[in-house]
Design a protein around this motif. Structure first.
Motif, PDB file in Angstrom:
ATOM      1  N   ASP A   1       0.841  -1.186   0.000  1.00  0.00           N
ATOM      2  CA  ASP A   1       0.000   0.000   0.000  1.00  0.00           C
ATOM      3  C   ASP A   1       0.887   1.251   0.000  1.00  0.00           C
ATOM      4  O   ASP A   1       1.707   1.457   0.899  1.00  0.00           O
ATOM      5  N   HIS A   2       0.698   2.104  -1.004  1.00  0.00           N
ATOM      6  CA  HIS A   2       1.576   3.268  -1.191  1.00  0.00           C
ATOM      7  C   HIS A   2       1.484   4.248  -0.029  1.00  0.00           C
ATOM      8  O   HIS A   2       2.509   4.714   0.494  1.00  0.00           O
ATOM      9  N   ARG A   3       0.257   4.551   0.426  1.00  0.00           N
ATOM     10  CA  ARG A   3       0.073   5.519   1.504  1.00  0.00           C
ATOM     11  C   ARG A   3       0.711   5.020   2.801  1.00  0.00           C
ATOM     12  O   ARG A   3       1.342   5.779   3.538  1.00  0.00           O
ATOM     13  N   LEU A   4       0.581   3.702   3.061  1.00  0.00           N
ATOM     14  CA  LEU A   4       1.158   3.131   4.269  1.00  0.00           C
ATOM     15  C   LEU A   4       2.681   3.204   4.234  1.00  0.00           C
ATOM     16  O   LEU A   4       3.338   3.537   5.232  1.00  0.00           O
ATOM     17  N   THR A   5       3.248   2.922   3.076  1.00  0.00           N
ATOM     18  CA  THR A   5       4.708   3.007   2.922  1.00  0.00           C
ATOM     19  C   THR A   5       5.194   4.435   3.180  1.00  0.00           C
ATOM     20  O   THR A   5       6.198   4.655   3.871  1.00  0.00           O
ATOM     21  N   GLN A   6       4.477   5.391   2.655  1.00  0.00           N
ATOM     22  CA  GLN A   6       4.842   6.803   2.836  1.00  0.00           C
ATOM     23  C   GLN A   6       4.785   7.204   4.315  1.00  0.00           C
ATOM     24  O   GLN A   6       5.689   7.868   4.832  1.00  0.00           O
ATOM     25  N   LEU A   7       3.725   6.780   5.036  1.00  0.00           N
ATOM     26  CA  LEU A   7       3.585   7.119   6.455  1.00  0.00           C
ATOM     27  C   LEU A   7       4.712   6.507   7.287  1.00  0.00           C
ATOM     28  O   LEU A   7       5.268   7.159   8.182  1.00  0.00           O
ATOM     29  N   ARG A   8       5.052   5.252   6.992  1.00  0.00           N
ATOM     30  CA  ARG A   8       6.133   4.600   7.747  1.00  0.00           C
ATOM     31  C   ARG A   8       7.469   5.287   7.508  1.00  0.00           C
ATOM     32  O   ARG A   8       8.290   5.413   8.430  1.00  0.00           O
ATOM     33  N   SER A   9       7.667   5.738   6.298  1.00  0.00           N
ATOM     34  CA  SER A   9       8.915   6.455   5.976  1.00  0.00           C
ATOM     35  C   SER A   9       8.999   7.764   6.758  1.00  0.00           C
ATOM     36  O   SER A   9      10.033   8.103   7.345  1.00  0.00           O
ATOM     37  N   GLU A  10       7.860   8.505   6.816  1.00  0.00           N
ATOM     38  CA  GLU A  10       7.832   9.758   7.583  1.00  0.00           C
ATOM     39  C   GLU A  10       8.075   9.497   9.068  1.00  0.00           C
ATOM     40  O   GLU A  10       8.743  10.286   9.749  1.00  0.00           O
ATOM     41  N   LEU A  11       7.520   8.380   9.581  1.00  0.00           N
ATOM     42  CA  LEU A  11       7.695   8.048  10.995  1.00  0.00           C
ATOM     43  C   LEU A  11       9.172   7.821  11.323  1.00  0.00           C
ATOM     44  O   LEU A  11       9.681   8.337  12.332  1.00  0.00           O
ATOM     45  N   ARG A  12       9.851   7.047  10.451  1.00  0.00           N
ATOM     46  CA  ARG A  12      11.266   6.742  10.720  1.00  0.00           C
ATOM     47  C   ARG A  12      12.131   7.996  10.646  1.00  0.00           C
ATOM     48  O   ARG A  12      13.147   8.104  11.328  1.00  0.00           O
ATOM     49  N   ARG A  13      11.747   8.954   9.800  1.00  0.00           N
ATOM     50  CA  ARG A  13      12.550  10.172   9.656  1.00  0.00           C
ATOM     51  C   ARG A  13      12.301  11.192  10.766  1.00  0.00           C
ATOM     52  O   ARG A  13      13.071  12.123  10.940  1.00  0.00           O
ATOM     53  N   HIS A  14      11.229  11.012  11.513  1.00  0.00           N
ATOM     54  CA  HIS A  14      10.867  12.014  12.526  1.00  0.00           C
ATOM     55  C   HIS A  14      11.886  12.012  13.675  1.00  0.00           C
ATOM     56  O   HIS A  14      12.330  10.935  14.114  1.00  0.00           O
ATOM     57  N   PRO A  15      12.291  13.193  14.198  1.00  0.00           N
ATOM     58  CA  PRO A  15      13.298  13.254  15.277  1.00  0.00           C
ATOM     59  C   PRO A  15      12.914  12.439  16.508  1.00  0.00           C
ATOM     60  O   PRO A  15      13.784  11.837  17.151  1.00  0.00           O
ATOM     61  N   CYS A  16      11.654  12.408  16.859  1.00  0.00           N
ATOM     62  CA  CYS A  16      11.238  11.709  18.077  1.00  0.00           C
ATOM     63  C   CYS A  16      11.388  10.191  17.958  1.00  0.00           C
ATOM     64  O   CYS A  16      11.344   9.474  18.964  1.00  0.00           O
ATOM     65  N   HIS A  17      11.553   9.684  16.736  1.00  0.00           N
ATOM     66  CA  HIS A  17      11.685   8.238  16.548  1.00  0.00           C
ATOM     67  C   HIS A  17      12.957   7.720  17.216  1.00  0.00           C
ATOM     68  O   HIS A  17      13.036   6.545  17.595  1.00  0.00           O
ATOM     69  N   ALA A  18      13.948   8.598  17.371  1.00  0.00           N
ATOM     70  CA  ALA A  18      15.231   8.190  17.949  1.00  0.00           C
ATOM     71  C   ALA A  18      15.268   8.361  19.459  1.00  0.00           C
ATOM     72  O   ALA A  18      16.273   8.025  20.099  1.00  0.00           O
ATOM     73  N   CYS A  19      14.184   8.873  20.077  1.00  0.00           N
ATOM     74  CA  CYS A  19      14.171   9.123  21.522  1.00  0.00           C
ATOM     75  C   CYS A  19      14.171   7.803  22.289  1.00  0.00           C
ATOM     76  O   CYS A  19      13.327   6.926  22.014  1.00  0.00           O
ATOM     77  N   PRO A  20      15.083   7.645  23.278  1.00  0.00           N
ATOM     78  CA  PRO A  20      15.110   6.394  24.042  1.00  0.00           C
ATOM     79  C   PRO A  20      13.853   6.197  24.905  1.00  0.00           C
ATOM     80  O   PRO A  20      13.517   5.064  25.251  1.00  0.00           O
ATOM     81  N   GLU A  21      13.121   7.279  25.236  1.00  0.00           N
ATOM     82  CA  GLU A  21      11.896   7.181  26.046  1.00  0.00           C
ATOM     83  C   GLU A  21      10.639   7.283  25.166  1.00  0.00           C
ATOM     84  O   GLU A  21       9.561   7.646  25.634  1.00  0.00           O
TER      85      GLU A  21
END
Length: 933
Positions: free
Chosen positions: A686-706
């Motif tokens: 699903d194209h939209r789902l792939t796009q959302l997951r990509s945005e999630l991984r790029r978001h700064p908060c994705h790297a937060c240990p908490e």
């Protein structure tokens, strides 16, 4: 009194009261008994010129306060009314209207007041009777007063007091709104006396009365003048429910009762678990409670008669009397039997002999002469009235009754027995509420006759004594308004005061008062939730970036995955349904999952019907049965074909064995290779789902240990925000809810020509304003379209019956109709109803009830002059012929509507004439007697 000084002080107090409340002292002299404190307090408030709300238990003597209002009206002995209006010298005399919820109670009150004040001073107005309607004291049903107020009747001139007996009826789902209409619309100069059973929110009700009626004193009494003792009958043993009054206050059940019921229940369980004899397996005897004749005999031995035994079934009441007769029970002396026969024969002389036979008169009289009777709504009204009279006089000793007897009829007993604590409410079997329990047991204990009253609950294994103790001790039964605007009310309000003032009047109803008060609590909860949401937001904050934005991506991904999964499930189910519809006899398929997984052959494709296909199959494990699309995660695929014998009997074990062997003989694999990875691959593509997951991984908060801890706080906040939004919607829905409903009704009436766009009532609207029935708009539409024109009197009675009749229970098949004009008129009525229903649904209004055809044949045959036996047999009833009491009640409602048609300005002259002829045709035999009674 212990000393002369105390006696002298008491005499001084009485003299002071006599000078302060002279009318009350004069009234009390004629009573023959001393007033209770609550009665005196309420009467004093009335004499001061205040309205009053009296809440007291059944049998406590509330009606004395109402009778004092009658006395004040006749003697002119009260302080100035609230508005200070002074009648002109020699002008209009002061009046008192005494309203009751039911005709039987009106008739009873009328006779009581006539005995006290004389027939020339008292009138009666009900749907059936109009006696001396211009008298200074008139007893009436509440609906009659409502209709007077809307019509601006001249009878209202000089009205000083209105007594609303049983005012707690305003909680009634069907008729309760009438009480609020009367309270709101009564002139300000009228003093209102409201008499209610004990309710837990009396103060709230009184607060509302103050807002709409001005000064209102609240007098609440929990005290029963005759103490009530609670018991349980367990088999042949009678136990006190409570050891003493202190235990009753604490809800502490008598320990001996608890021990005995537990032991009995344990013995029953052990008995049912034992096998009987060498064969084993047979269950032990189930619990059989005491027989009804044994209960009556027990009460007689212990001096507890007269008694009312509540059985929540009409058939059960009739059966109970028959059981007592079969047991040879006789509770009366020869003198009492002679008096009973004399009373009965004097009351039934007007009923034809052949009708008496149909009504079961001789069996009924046999029971009465033995001191036994049933009492329920299915009985002929005159039979019920005779039972009430004989019971009050102590001639009938045991009455088996449904709960309708508890509704206001003055029929106290020494003892009340409850056979069960569950009743049928028209839709389901439900537990008795504490309020209902108190109302029923309140009949026990006759003031001035009995030293104490007794309530007995018959024990069964499902009856917990602690539950009974809770019912007997709880006082939480609040008064809840059932008021809602109707079409008739809308045109009357707009015509009387105008559209905007009408909205304001509706917003002053008790229903809106309660809704607004509940809004206060909801608004407080919204405020608390808002503060908590802010605290959760602070916990979810992340120093890496905007966590709200990050969490929104996580929510969007989860929503997208669920949408795709739902879409996949929907597609898979559609594919499975389509594949099952294509199957033919002999197709070999594979059931992929469930208990029947494996190979199967189709025996019956079951296509061409409604709903999902459910083919009959035989599996290779020899199971035969139907499978559904739910058993197929993938489409059913035809793997092979085998021959199924033409007259194959799938119930024959041998035939199943042989055919199952053929299925196995195909050599096909029982379990195919699983192909579950495809759906996951589709989700990943699903194209939209792939796009959302990509945005999630790029978001700064994705790297937060908490990150996950922040997410938990964010999830809590999201849920609380959703709950808070629901609360806000409830607040918005309740604030001004009646006014919004009123606006929708006005819009519908304007569209249909009953009101003009500037809020003027049209001729059609004035006609609607004089139709008093639940289906008021449907009746008005039938009149405007001429649906009932050209019918004969019997045909008209049948045609109008469909808009008033409502069967006690739903019947699946449609009732038949007399052919010809009646059938045509009913079809037209149903079409009009369908149009109205669609209009109502589009505007979000409660829909008008669908016409019920079940009474058309009985009233048609009766109006044509046919015999009562044939008429009752033609009722569309589930359990045989229509009960006589139901026939009379619905016939009265048909006559009431015919009377409205006869007086309607919107009906043609021909229809008005036919309606009058139809009334004459219906009012014969048992109906003619009922009209005169």
């Amino acid at each position: 009194m212990s000393s002369p000084a105390e006696r002298y002080a008491a005499a001084r107090r009485r003299a002071a009261q006599a000078s302060q409340f002279p009318a009350l002292e004069e009234f009390a002299l004629d009573l023959g008994f001393d007033l209770d404190d609550f009665q005196r307090e309420a009467c004093q408030a009335l004499e001061r010129g205040s309205g009053v709300l009296v809440c007291a238990p059944t049998g406590a003597g509330k009606t004395v306060v109402g009778e004092f209002a009658v006395h004040l009206a006749l003697t002119g002995g009260a302080t100035m009314p609230a508005d200070g209006a002074q009648p002109a010298p020699g002008g209009t005399r002061r009046k008192c209207f005494y309203t009751t919820p039911i005709k039987a109670l009106s008739n009873q009150k009328y006779h009581d007041l006539v005995n006290r004040y004389g027939a020339e001073q008292v009138g009666l107005l009900t749907g059936d009777n109009a006696i001396n309607g211009d008298a200074p004291v008139v007893v009436m049903t509440t609906e009659v007063l409502r209709n007077m107020l809307y019509a601006g009747s001249s009878t209202l001139e000089g009205l000083a007091y209105v007594v609303m007996d049983e005012v707690h009826y305003l909680a009634d789902r069907f008729r309760g709104g009438v009480w609020e209409e009367v309270i709101i619309h009564l002139p300000a100069s009228v003093t209102l006396v409201s008499l209610s059973a004990t309710v837990s929110n009396a103060e709230e009700f009184a607060d509302w009365l103050v807002t709409v009626r001005g000064e209102t004193a609240v007098v609440v009494s929990e005290h029963r003048p005759v103490p009530l003792w609670q018991h349980m009958l367990v088999g042949k043993r009678m136990f006190d429910l409570f050891h003493d009054a202190d235990a009753a206050r604490k809800h502490d059940v008598h320990p001996e009762l608890l021990r005995y019921t537990r032991d009995t229940a344990r013995r029953l369980e052990l008995g049912e678990g034992r096998s009987a004899g060498p064969g084993g397996g047979r269950r032990g005897p189930r619990w059989r409670g005491p027989l009804r004749p044994d209960i009556v005999e027990r009460l007689d031995r212990e001096g507890l008669l007269p008694a009312i035994l509540f059985i929540f079934s009409r058939a059960g009441c009739a059966a109970a009397v028959q059981q007592c007769l079969a047991a040879g029970l006789r509770l009366t002396s020869p003198e009492e039997r002679a008096e009973i026969r004399r009373v009965v024969e004097s009351r039934v002389t007007a009923i034809p002999g052949e009708d008496l036979t149909v009504l079961g008169y001789w069996e009924w009289l046999d029971g009465l002469e033995r001191g036994l009777a049933a009492h329920h709504a299915g009985m002929l009204p005159v039979f019920k009235e005779i039972v009430e009279e004989l019971f009050v006089r102590g001639l009938v000793k045991a009455v088996f009754a449904t709960e309708t007897l508890a509704l206001g009829i003055n029929m106290p007993a020494r003892c009340v027995v409850l056979e069960r604590l569950v009743k049928y409410n028209g839709e389901a079997h439900v537990d008795l509420t504490p309020g209902e329990y108190t109302q029923l047991t309140g009949r026990a204990g006759r003031r001035g006759i009995d030293v104490e009253g007794h309530a007995v609950v018959v024990w069964s294994p499902e009856t917990d004594p602690r539950h009974v103790a809770g019912l007997a001790s709880t006082r939480t039964y609040p008064l809840r308004s059932s008021f809602r605007p109707s079409y008739n009310m809308a045109v009357n309000l707009v015509g009387t005061v105008g559209a905007d003032p009408a909205r304001a009047l509706l917003e002053s109803s008790f229903a809106q008062f309660q809704a607004d008060r509940s809004v206060v609590g909801l608004a407080r909860q919204v405020q608390r939730n808002t503060e908590t949401i802010e605290a959760y937001g602070a916990e979810a904050a992340c120093h890496h970036g905007d966590f709200d934005e990050y969490f929104a991506l996580r929510v969007a991904i989860a929503d997208r995955e669920r949408a795709i999964a739902r879409q996949g499930q929907s597609q898979r189910k559609a594919a499975a349904v389509a594949s099952l519809e294509r199957l033919r006899v002999g197709d070999v398929i594979r059931v992929p999952s469930g208990r029947r997984a494996g190979l199967a052959v189709v025996l019956d494709p079951a296509t061409g019907g409604f709903g999902e296909p459910r083919p009959l199959v035989l599996t290779q494990d020899r199971w035969a049965g139907r499978v559904s699309p739910g058993d197929f995660t993938t489409p059913a695929e035809v793997l092979a074909r085998i021959r199924v014998p033409k007259h194959f009997n799938h119930r024959s074990p041998a035939a199943r064995r042989d055919l199952a062997a053929e299925v196995s003989g195909t050599g096909l694999d029982r379990h195919a290779g699983r192909r579950g990875g495809r759906s996951r691959q589709q989700v990943g593509e699903d194209h939209r789902l792939t796009q959302l997951r990509s945005e999630l991984r790029r978001h700064p908060c994705h790297a937060c240990p908490e990150r996950e801890e922040h997410a938990r706080w964010a999830e809590r906040r999201r849920r609380l925000e959703r709950d808070t939004e629901e609360l806000r919607e409830r607040v918005a829905g309740r604030t001004g809810s009646l006014a919004r409903t009123f606006d929708r009704i006005v819009a519908l009436l304007t569209t249909r020509g009953y009101l003009t766009s500037d809020g003027t009532v049209t001729d059609a609207g004035r006609m609607l304003g004089r139709i008093w029935t639940e289906a008021d708009l449907l009746v008005a539409e039938c009149l405007r379209r001429g649906v009932w024109d050209g019918l004969s009197p019997a045909e008209l009675a049948a045609a109008v019956s469909v808009v008033v009749f409502e069967a006690r229970r739903d019947v699946d098949e449609r009732a038949s109709l007399p052919r010809g004009p009646v059938s045509d008129a009913v079809d037209e009525t149903l079409k009009l109803w369908s149009d109205i229903e669609a209009d109502e649904a589009a505007r979000g209004l409660a829909v008008t009830r669908e016409p019920d055809l079940g009474f058309a044949w009985p009233i048609y045959r009766w109006a044509r002059g046919e015999a009562l036996a044939k008429v009752l047999a033609s009722g569309h009833e589930l359990d045989g012929e229509m009960p006589a009491g139901d026939f009379v009640r619905w016939s009265r409602q048909v006559v009431d509507l015919l009377g409205q048609l006869a007086d309607s300005g919107g009906a043609s002259a021909e229809l008005r004439s036919t309606a009058r002829q139809a009334i004459g045709a219906v009012n014969r035999g048992v109906l003619a007697y009922h009209t005169a009674a």
